[in-house]
Scaffold this motif. Structure first.
Motif, PDB file in Angstrom:
ATOM      1  N   VAL A  81      33.408  30.267  48.228  1.00  0.00           N
ATOM      2  CA  VAL A  81      33.907  29.265  47.285  1.00  0.00           C
ATOM      3  C   VAL A  81      34.198  27.989  48.071  1.00  0.00           C
ATOM      4  CG1 VAL A  81      35.720  28.679  45.639  1.00  0.00           C
ATOM      5  CG2 VAL A  81      34.896  31.044  45.808  1.00  0.00           C
ATOM      6  N   PHE A  82      33.672  26.860  47.593  1.00  0.00           N
ATOM      7  CA  PHE A  82      33.841  25.586  48.286  1.00  0.00           C
ATOM      8  C   PHE A  82      34.752  24.660  47.490  1.00  0.00           C
ATOM      9  CE2 PHE A  82      29.785  27.217  49.863  1.00  0.00           C
ATOM     10  CZ  PHE A  82      29.956  27.073  51.232  1.00  0.00           C
TER      11      PHE A  82
ATOM     12  N   PRO B 172      42.560  20.244  41.608  1.00  0.00           N
ATOM     13  CA  PRO B 172      43.036  21.635  41.603  1.00  0.00           C
ATOM     14  C   PRO B 172      41.908  22.648  41.425  1.00  0.00           C
ATOM     15  CG  PRO B 172      44.368  20.248  40.146  1.00  0.00           C
ATOM     16  CD  PRO B 172      43.160  19.455  40.527  1.00  0.00           C
ATOM     17  N   ARG B 173      40.817  22.254  40.783  1.00  0.00           N
ATOM     18  CA  ARG B 173      39.736  23.191  40.541  1.00  0.00           C
ATOM     19  C   ARG B 173      38.853  23.313  41.785  1.00  0.00           C
ATOM     20  NH1 ARG B 173      39.510  24.528  35.138  1.00  0.00           N
ATOM     21  NH2 ARG B 173      37.361  25.248  35.253  1.00  0.00           N
ATOM     22  N   LEU B 174      38.102  24.400  41.823  1.00  0.00           N
ATOM     23  CA  LEU B 174      37.272  24.717  42.982  1.00  0.00           C
ATOM     24  C   LEU B 174      35.831  24.324  42.679  1.00  0.00           C
ATOM     25  CD1 LEU B 174      38.923  28.187  43.605  1.00  0.00           C
ATOM     26  CD2 LEU B 174      39.461  26.014  44.713  1.00  0.00           C
ATOM     27  N   ARG B 175      35.226  23.530  43.555  1.00  0.00           N
ATOM     28  CA  ARG B 175      33.999  22.822  43.230  1.00  0.00           C
ATOM     29  C   ARG B 175      32.782  23.730  43.018  1.00  0.00           C
ATOM     30  NH1 ARG B 175      32.794  19.374  47.799  1.00  0.00           N
ATOM     31  NH2 ARG B 175      31.095  20.775  48.320  1.00  0.00           N
ATOM     32  N   GLU B 176      32.568  24.679  43.924  1.00  0.00           N
ATOM     33  CA  GLU B 176      31.361  25.499  43.852  1.00  0.00           C
ATOM     34  C   GLU B 176      31.657  26.946  44.230  1.00  0.00           C
ATOM     35  OE1 GLU B 176      28.406  23.811  46.392  1.00  0.00           O
ATOM     36  OE2 GLU B 176      28.373  21.882  45.370  1.00  0.00           O
ATOM     37  N   VAL B 177      30.909  27.860  43.615  1.00  0.00           N
ATOM     38  CA  VAL B 177      30.923  29.276  43.985  1.00  0.00           C
ATOM     39  C   VAL B 177      29.493  29.676  44.320  1.00  0.00           C
ATOM     40  CG1 VAL B 177      31.492  31.630  43.280  1.00  0.00           C
ATOM     41  CG2 VAL B 177      32.807  29.702  42.358  1.00  0.00           C
ATOM     42  N   TRP B 178      29.275  30.132  45.550  1.00  0.00           N
ATOM     43  CA  TRP B 178      27.956  30.610  45.982  1.00  0.00           C
ATOM     44  C   TRP B 178      27.970  32.134  45.930  1.00  0.00           C
ATOM     45  CZ3 TRP B 178      24.769  27.472  49.970  1.00  0.00           C
ATOM     46  CH2 TRP B 178      24.888  26.102  49.690  1.00  0.00           C
ATOM     47  N   ARG B 179      27.277  32.698  44.937  1.00  0.00           N
ATOM     48  CA  ARG B 179      27.221  34.145  44.717  1.00  0.00           C
ATOM     49  C   ARG B 179      25.898  34.681  45.250  1.00  0.00           C
ATOM     50  NH1 ARG B 179      26.700  36.208  40.308  1.00  0.00           N
ATOM     51  NH2 ARG B 179      28.218  37.890  40.276  1.00  0.00           N
ATOM     52  N   LYS B 180      25.983  35.583  46.211  1.00  0.00           N
ATOM     53  CA  LYS B 180      24.792  36.226  46.777  1.00  0.00           C
ATOM     54  C   LYS B 180      24.815  37.677  46.301  1.00  0.00           C
ATOM     55  CE  LYS B 180      25.627  33.152  50.676  1.00  0.00           C
ATOM     56  NZ  LYS B 180      24.471  32.297  50.908  1.00  0.00           N
ATOM     57  N   GLN B 181      24.036  37.973  45.287  1.00  0.00           N
ATOM     58  CA  GLN B 181      24.106  39.278  44.645  1.00  0.00           C
ATOM     59  C   GLN B 181      22.823  40.067  44.881  1.00  0.00           C
ATOM     60  OE1 GLN B 181      24.473  37.835  40.458  1.00  0.00           O
ATOM     61  NE2 GLN B 181      22.536  38.932  40.123  1.00  0.00           N
ATOM     62  N   LEU B 182      22.950  41.396  44.807  1.00  0.00           N
ATOM     63  CA  LEU B 182      21.776  42.243  44.939  1.00  0.00           C
ATOM     64  C   LEU B 182      20.761  41.893  43.864  1.00  0.00           C
ATOM     65  CD1 LEU B 182      23.557  45.627  45.726  1.00  0.00           C
ATOM     66  CD2 LEU B 182      22.364  44.123  47.340  1.00  0.00           C
TER      67      LEU B 182
ATOM     68  N   VAL C 188      47.459  37.954  49.289  1.00  0.00           N
ATOM     69  CA  VAL C 188      48.229  36.723  49.112  1.00  0.00           C
ATOM     70  C   VAL C 188      47.318  35.501  48.970  1.00  0.00           C
ATOM     71  CG1 VAL C 188      50.184  37.672  50.369  1.00  0.00           C
ATOM     72  CG2 VAL C 188      48.483  36.297  51.604  1.00  0.00           C
ATOM     73  N   ALA C 189      46.060  35.716  48.615  1.00  0.00           N
ATOM     74  CA  ALA C 189      45.086  34.619  48.551  1.00  0.00           C
ATOM     75  C   ALA C 189      45.575  33.464  47.681  1.00  0.00           C
ATOM     76  CB  ALA C 189      43.747  35.139  48.042  1.00  0.00           C
ATOM     77  N   ALA C 190      45.980  33.757  46.470  1.00  0.00           N
ATOM     78  CA  ALA C 190      46.382  32.698  45.543  1.00  0.00           C
ATOM     79  C   ALA C 190      47.603  31.942  46.066  1.00  0.00           C
ATOM     80  CB  ALA C 190      46.663  33.288  44.168  1.00  0.00           C
ATOM     81  N   ASP C 191      48.569  32.667  46.613  1.00  0.00           N
ATOM     82  CA  ASP C 191      49.781  32.027  47.113  1.00  0.00           C
ATOM     83  C   ASP C 191      49.490  31.170  48.347  1.00  0.00           C
ATOM     84  OD1 ASP C 191      51.284  33.207  45.125  1.00  0.00           O
ATOM     85  OD2 ASP C 191      51.901  34.907  46.368  1.00  0.00           O
ATOM     86  N   ALA C 192      48.619  31.660  49.230  1.00  0.00           N
ATOM     87  CA  ALA C 192      48.286  30.898  50.436  1.00  0.00           C
ATOM     88  C   ALA C 192      47.574  29.600  50.076  1.00  0.00           C
ATOM     89  CB  ALA C 192      47.424  31.743  51.365  1.00  0.00           C
TER      90      ALA C 192
ATOM     91  N   ASP D  15      38.060  27.576  37.875  1.00  0.00           N
ATOM     92  CA  ASP D  15      39.509  27.508  37.761  1.00  0.00           C
ATOM     93  C   ASP D  15      40.132  28.405  38.821  1.00  0.00           C
ATOM     94  OD1 ASP D  15      42.268  28.334  36.779  1.00  0.00           O
ATOM     95  OD2 ASP D  15      41.730  26.866  35.242  1.00  0.00           O
ATOM     96  N   ARG D  16      41.190  27.922  39.461  1.00  0.00           N
ATOM     97  CA  ARG D  16      41.827  28.708  40.517  1.00  0.00           C
ATOM     98  C   ARG D  16      42.287  30.076  40.039  1.00  0.00           C
ATOM     99  NH1 ARG D  16      46.024  25.660  44.460  1.00  0.00           N
ATOM    100  NH2 ARG D  16      44.751  23.884  45.099  1.00  0.00           N
ATOM    101  N   ALA D  17      42.665  30.169  38.796  1.00  0.00           N
ATOM    102  CA  ALA D  17      43.146  31.437  38.274  1.00  0.00           C
ATOM    103  C   ALA D  17      42.084  32.520  38.327  1.00  0.00           C
ATOM    104  CB  ALA D  17      43.640  31.253  36.835  1.00  0.00           C
ATOM    105  N   ALA D  18      40.830  32.122  38.415  1.00  0.00           N
ATOM    106  CA  ALA D  18      39.719  33.080  38.446  1.00  0.00           C
ATOM    107  C   ALA D  18      39.213  33.332  39.868  1.00  0.00           C
ATOM    108  CB  ALA D  18      38.573  32.575  37.563  1.00  0.00           C
ATOM    109  N   LEU D  19      39.910  32.789  40.877  1.00  0.00           N
ATOM    110  CA  LEU D  19      39.417  32.888  42.248  1.00  0.00           C
ATOM    111  C   LEU D  19      39.246  34.335  42.700  1.00  0.00           C
ATOM    112  CD1 LEU D  19      38.682  31.711  45.017  1.00  0.00           C
ATOM    113  CD2 LEU D  19      41.131  31.625  45.546  1.00  0.00           C
ATOM    114  N   ASP D  20      40.252  35.163  42.484  1.00  0.00           N
ATOM    115  CA  ASP D  20      40.178  36.535  42.972  1.00  0.00           C
ATOM    116  C   ASP D  20      39.009  37.283  42.348  1.00  0.00           C
ATOM    117  OD1 ASP D  20      41.624  38.608  44.645  1.00  0.00           O
ATOM    118  OD2 ASP D  20      41.521  39.650  42.723  1.00  0.00           O
ATOM    119  N   GLU D  21      38.816  37.113  41.040  1.00  0.00           N
ATOM    120  CA  GLU D  21      37.704  37.777  40.359  1.00  0.00           C
ATOM    121  C   GLU D  21      36.370  37.262  40.892  1.00  0.00           C
ATOM    122  OE1 GLU D  21      35.993  38.626  35.834  1.00  0.00           O
ATOM    123  OE2 GLU D  21      37.936  37.639  36.137  1.00  0.00           O
ATOM    124  N   ALA D  22      36.284  35.968  41.141  1.00  0.00           N
ATOM    125  CA  ALA D  22      35.043  35.397  41.658  1.00  0.00           C
ATOM    126  C   ALA D  22      34.708  35.958  43.035  1.00  0.00           C
ATOM    127  CB  ALA D  22      35.159  33.878  41.724  1.00  0.00           C
TER     128      ALA D  22
END
Length: 423
Positions: free
Chosen positions: A215-216, A222-232, A302-306, A199-206
């Motif tokens: 994020v792809f 309106p929703r964002l298809r994929e999140v690629w998380r590269k974590q330690l 301004v990520a969400a607004d842009a 969900d776009r509302a969670a973009l900043d946290e993601a």
């Protein structure tokens, strides 16, 4: 006048087109010197000259009507300074090749771009980047440069040098870089997880949830298809209901329908940094194009607004879009970096290979993003008015002065560069 002599012979090893194939180089002669001394003679005897790296640029900023030089024939260099925590490398070395050698010696780079096939000097000159809100672009790791100046002299500069911050992201316009010194860190291990339907509302946290996050989206929903998380690797995996997404149960490619075998391992499999930070494996050869790319950096705040501002043109974007990638990059002090003194949110577009269809959409995207003062990636497709672009870089006048001081006869200048920095 084109340089002549035994050290300036044309070479079929120098590419005649860029990686995407949308730019045919206009050079009168192509060269691949095998020593720095040969390169110095070539530069001194040429009236117009530029270097070409891996060719992963989508505009003609690096083209010239004079001599085009590949530095891939210079002796390869990887010299680690253990006391300083730095490595000096030959300019044409690919990041993927450097990364392998660093890893075997217990070192790493803090960040990598999505494609490990790009050359160090080319990526640095255009402030190319990976993703991660705590990581600067690749140029921010530069601690020193060695370059051949317009008169053929060899110049070495570092962070103590006056105007060094203006020289790093130099667009190839200050000289031909032969060696680059980079900061290194101890090697580390990552795991990559792909999550679906954010969900776009969670973009900043993601975007702030892991060492590196991409994020792809395709602008079709309106929703964002994929999140690629590269974590330690020592961090726990994301919970099953992480931000309302679901876990991918098989490897993915950012572009729907493309084979995931070309992508770095996912599904939480631990591996060394250089085999997880890029999206694509070094072991396969990228295609020779079939796409165009654009990219814009705005303030992280301004990520969400842009992103929302593009909703009005989503119906224009989607038909000519292969995929869009959303990332973050930390601020730096480099004069022509899109991240100069601004933590950034990055909107990247991979378009179909159709310039005529893409350019009107690029113009529409730029119009919608204009209130956010976007800074385009220097090596990609953009149509920003030069006067407007100059206002987005506070050190633009200082770089223009630096150009004149280091290259008074405009030997490294190009027609496209003159559009943004008239001489």
């Amino acid at each position: 006048m084109t340089a002549q002599g035994p050290h300036a012979a044309s070479s079929t090893d120098v590419p005649r087109r860029n990686w995407a194939g949308n730019v045919r180089y206009a050079a009168k002669a192509f060269h691949r010197p095998t020593s720095v001394d040969d390169l110095r003679r070539l530069v001194a005897g040429s009236s117009r000259i530029r270097a070409v790296g891996s060719g992963h640029s989508f505009n003609s900023l690096g083209d010239t009507d004079g001599d085009l030089v590949s530095l891939a024939g210079l002796p390869p260099v990887v010299e680690v300074d253990h006391e300083r925590g730095q490595v000096t490398v030959s300019a044409a070395m690919r990041y993927g090749d450097l990364a392998r050698q660093l890893h075997t010696q217990g070192y790493a780079l803090a960040n990598l771009a999505s494609l490990p096939h790009i050359s160090v000097a080319g990526a640095v000159a255009t402030a190319t980047h990976g993703s991660g809100q705590s990581h600067g672009n690749l140029a921010s790791a530069v601690a020193g440069l060695e370059l051949v100046t317009a008169d053929g002299d060899l110049l070495r500069v570092d962070r103590e040098t006056d105007r060094f911050a203006g020289m790093v992201v130099g667009l190839g316009a200050l000289g031909l870089v032969t060696r680059v010194t980079l900061d290194v860190v101890p090697t580390f291990t990552l795991r990559q997880y792909v999550r679906l339907d954010l969900d776009r509302a969670a973009l900043d946290e993601a975007l702030g949830s892991a060492y590196s996050v991409s994020v792809f989206t395709d602008f079709r929903t309106p929703r964002l298809r994929e999140v690629w998380r590269k974590q330690l690797a020592d961090q726990p995996p994301p919970p099953a209901d992480w931000l309302g997404t679901t876990a991918a149960d098989q490897p993915r490619h950012p572009v729907l329908g493309m084979p995931p075998e070309n992508c770095t391992p996912q599904l939480g499999e631990a591996g060394p940094w250089q085999e997880r930070l890029p999206h694509f494996k070094l072991g396969f050869t990228p295609s020779s194009g079939d796409e165009l790319q654009s990219e814009y950096h705005v303030a992280r705040a301004v990520a969400a607004d842009a992103l929302a501002a593009l909703d009005d043109v989503a119906e224009l974007i989607a038909p000519v879009l292969l995929v869009s990638e959303l990332r973050t990059v930390a601020a730096d002090e480099l004069w022509l970096s899109p991240n100069y003194r601004r933590d950034s949110f990055v909107l990247h577009f991979t378009w179909v290979d159709d310039t005529r269809a893409v350019l009107p959409v690029v113009a529409a995207v730029e119009e919608r993003l204009a209130p956010f003062a976007p800074r385009p990636h220097w090596g990609k497709v953009f149509v920003t008015d030069p006067a407007e672009l100059a206002t987005r870089y506070p050190r633009h006048p200082d770089f223009a002065t630096l150009l004149t001081d280091l290259d008074p006869k405009a030997k490294f200048h190009t027609e496209a560069l003159a559009h943004y920095f008239p001489r």
